[in-house]
Design an enzyme around this catalytic site. Structure first.
Site, PDB file in Angstrom:
ATOM      1  N   ARG A  49      15.093   7.102 -18.837  1.00  0.00           N
ATOM      2  CA  ARG A  49      15.693   6.895 -17.509  1.00  0.00           C
ATOM      3  C   ARG A  49      16.989   7.689 -17.362  1.00  0.00           C
ATOM      4  NH1 ARG A  49      15.016   0.495 -16.040  1.00  0.00           N
ATOM      5  NH2 ARG A  49      12.764   0.457 -15.898  1.00  0.00           N
ATOM      6  N   ASP A 154      23.209  -6.667  -3.936  1.00  0.00           N
ATOM      7  CA  ASP A 154      22.684  -6.125  -5.191  1.00  0.00           C
ATOM      8  C   ASP A 154      23.681  -5.098  -5.724  1.00  0.00           C
ATOM      9  OD1 ASP A 154      19.573  -6.270  -6.416  1.00  0.00           O
ATOM     10  OD2 ASP A 154      20.775  -4.574  -7.136  1.00  0.00           O
TER      11      ASP A 154
HETATM   12  C1  LIG Z   1      14.219  -8.382 -11.138  1.00  0.00           C
HETATM   13  S1  LIG Z   1      15.204  -8.105  -9.708  1.00  0.00           S
HETATM   14  C2  LIG Z   1      15.032  -9.668  -8.892  1.00  0.00           C
HETATM   15  C3  LIG Z   1      14.855  -9.524  -7.398  1.00  0.00           C
HETATM   16  C4  LIG Z   1      14.637 -10.824  -6.634  1.00  0.00           C
HETATM   17  N1  LIG Z   1      15.744 -11.724  -6.792  1.00  0.00           N
HETATM   18  C5  LIG Z   1      13.350 -11.478  -7.053  1.00  0.00           C
HETATM   19  O1  LIG Z   1      13.357 -12.466  -7.790  1.00  0.00           O
HETATM   20  O2  LIG Z   1      12.288 -10.979  -6.659  1.00  0.00           O
HETATM   21  C6  LIG Z   1      16.865  -8.193 -10.384  1.00  0.00           C
HETATM   22  C7  LIG Z   1      17.914  -7.567  -9.476  1.00  0.00           C
HETATM   23  O3  LIG Z   1      19.211  -7.936  -9.964  1.00  0.00           O
HETATM   24  C8  LIG Z   1      20.081  -6.844  -9.767  1.00  0.00           C
HETATM   25  N2  LIG Z   1      21.242  -6.959 -10.671  1.00  0.00           N
HETATM   26  C9  LIG Z   1      21.285  -6.786 -12.008  1.00  0.00           C
HETATM   27  N3  LIG Z   1      22.535  -6.915 -12.459  1.00  0.00           N
HETATM   28  C10 LIG Z   1      23.315  -7.192 -11.388  1.00  0.00           C
HETATM   29  C11 LIG Z   1      24.708  -7.429 -11.213  1.00  0.00           C
HETATM   30  N4  LIG Z   1      25.570  -7.392 -12.235  1.00  0.00           N
HETATM   31  N5  LIG Z   1      25.165  -7.673  -9.965  1.00  0.00           N
HETATM   32  C12 LIG Z   1      24.306  -7.698  -8.913  1.00  0.00           C
HETATM   33  N6  LIG Z   1      22.981  -7.478  -9.008  1.00  0.00           N
HETATM   34  C13 LIG Z   1      22.488  -7.226 -10.243  1.00  0.00           C
HETATM   35  C14 LIG Z   1      19.208  -5.629 -10.062  1.00  0.00           C
HETATM   36  O4  LIG Z   1      19.720  -4.443  -9.485  1.00  0.00           O
HETATM   37  C15 LIG Z   1      17.863  -6.052  -9.474  1.00  0.00           C
HETATM   38  O5  LIG Z   1      17.669  -5.550  -8.180  1.00  0.00           O
END
Ligand SMILES: C[S@@+](CC[C@H](N)C(=O)[O-])C[C@H]1O[C@@H](n2cnc3c(N)ncnc32)[C@H](O)[C@@H]1O
Length: 298
Positions: A49, A154
């Site tokens: 990546r 996000d």
């Molecule tokens: C697996 S997705 C979950 C999306 C949604 N909540 C769902 O359950 O379908 C996790 C998301 O958390 C975000 N994320 C990870 N670390 C984060 C942080 N420190 N602050 C804000 N968002 C974060 C990622 O960018 C990603 O879009």
């Protein structure tokens, strides 16, 4: 490269190689900035990546790239690196029991005397989660202007742009119940285009903002419901525990917190919540609880 030098090649010889020292520096940095824990087992995936980013920056090696993102002038690139390392898997009406809970225990309690319900989708990825909340509200209140205000945040700017556009392919749109799809999604017109877009009225119910959960939260006031699902799985236990406390303080009295199917509220703030449904918690603190929470608590 001669046969003998190829045979003795060390990690770090190729631009996309990650030495142990580089990996440690990268892990420490993304943990400090975004709370993410990088697994050693995913080194190959991480390297692949970041190599895409490396090519864009024209730096010579991943080692150089990792040193660059630690410097003040590499700050924008650090955001790109973090975006490339996040997992953004999401889908409409994922863990549907939360949307059923919203209708049964939250929307049904709303009365016109109070203001709109405030809902936060923290870690909203490409928008399927907040749009599912918006469609559920529009369906329940039988209007495209239901009394809800949805904030969706996000850390990943790329997914936020996609979320704002609200365009999804046929496969993604399949998990939207047909009646809601008919009511709240529009099909693109192009002959080779099989995408769906969230209707403008539904998009207007959601405000998307960049927010790193590790940073200060600038939002004023509390939320009636916070969704933070499938986000904390990437954090370690101390980070999770701190977040539960911060979420608790951002939930209105009697409000709810929805988390992912493999997550649990743990640590010192656990007792400030009552289990009110499947991976659904209610802020307790002696304040009014909904019928579902009372049943569970007995
Ligand atoms: C697996 S997705 C979950 C999306 C949604 N909540 C769902 O359950 O379908 C996790 C998301 O958390 C975000 N994320 C990870 N670390 C984060 C942080 N420190 N602050 C804000 N968002 C974060 C990622 O960018 C990603 O879009």
């Amino acid at each position: 490269m001669s046969a003998s030098s190829a045979a003795t090649a060390q990690v770090g010889d190729k631009p996309e190689d990650l030495t142990s020292a580089d990996f440690k520096a990268l892990s420490d940095l993304v943990y400090k900035v975004a709370g993410l824990c990088l697994s050693d087992k995913k080194k190959a995936l991480i390297s692949s990546r970041l190599s895409k980013r490396l090519r864009k920056t024209h730096l010579q090696s991943l080692g150089e790239y990792i040193r660059f993102i630690q410097e003040p002038e590499g700050r924008d690139e650090l955001s790109e690196a973090i975006s490339s390392l996040t997992t953004n898997v999401t889908s409409f009406f994922r863990e549907n029991h939360h949307f059923e809970f919203l209708k049964r225990d939250v929307f049904s309690q709303w009365s016109s005397g109070r203001g709109p319900l405030k809902i936060w989708s923290a870690g909203c990825s490409r928008g399927a989660e907040p749009y599912s909340i918006a469609m559920t509200a529009a369906e329940f209140f039988k209007t495209k202007m239901p009394p809800v205000k949805i904030l969706a945040t996000d850390i990943d700017g790329t997914v936020l742009s996609q979320a704002k556009a609200g365009i999804y392919d046929e496969e993604e749109a399949k998990s939207i119940p047909p009646a809601l799809k008919r009511a709240f999604m529009t099909r693109s017109n192009g002959p080779d285009d099989d995408t769906w877009q969230v209707a403008p009225a539904i998009r207007q119910l959601v405000k998307f903002n960049y927010l790193n959960l590790m940073d200060r939260w600038p939002m004023q006031g509390c939320f009636d419901v916070i969704f933070c699902r499938n986000v904390v799985i990437y954090f370690d236990e101390p980070t999770k525990q701190k977040l539960w406390g911060r979420f608790h303080d951002k939930i209105a009295p009697g409000g709810h917190m929805m988390i992912g199917h493999s997550e649990r509220i743990s640590g010192p703030y656990k007792d400030n919540f009552i289990v009110s449904g499947v991976t659904t918690y209610q802020k307790s603190d002696g304040l009014p609880v909904t019928p579902a929470a009372e049943e569970k608590a007995q």
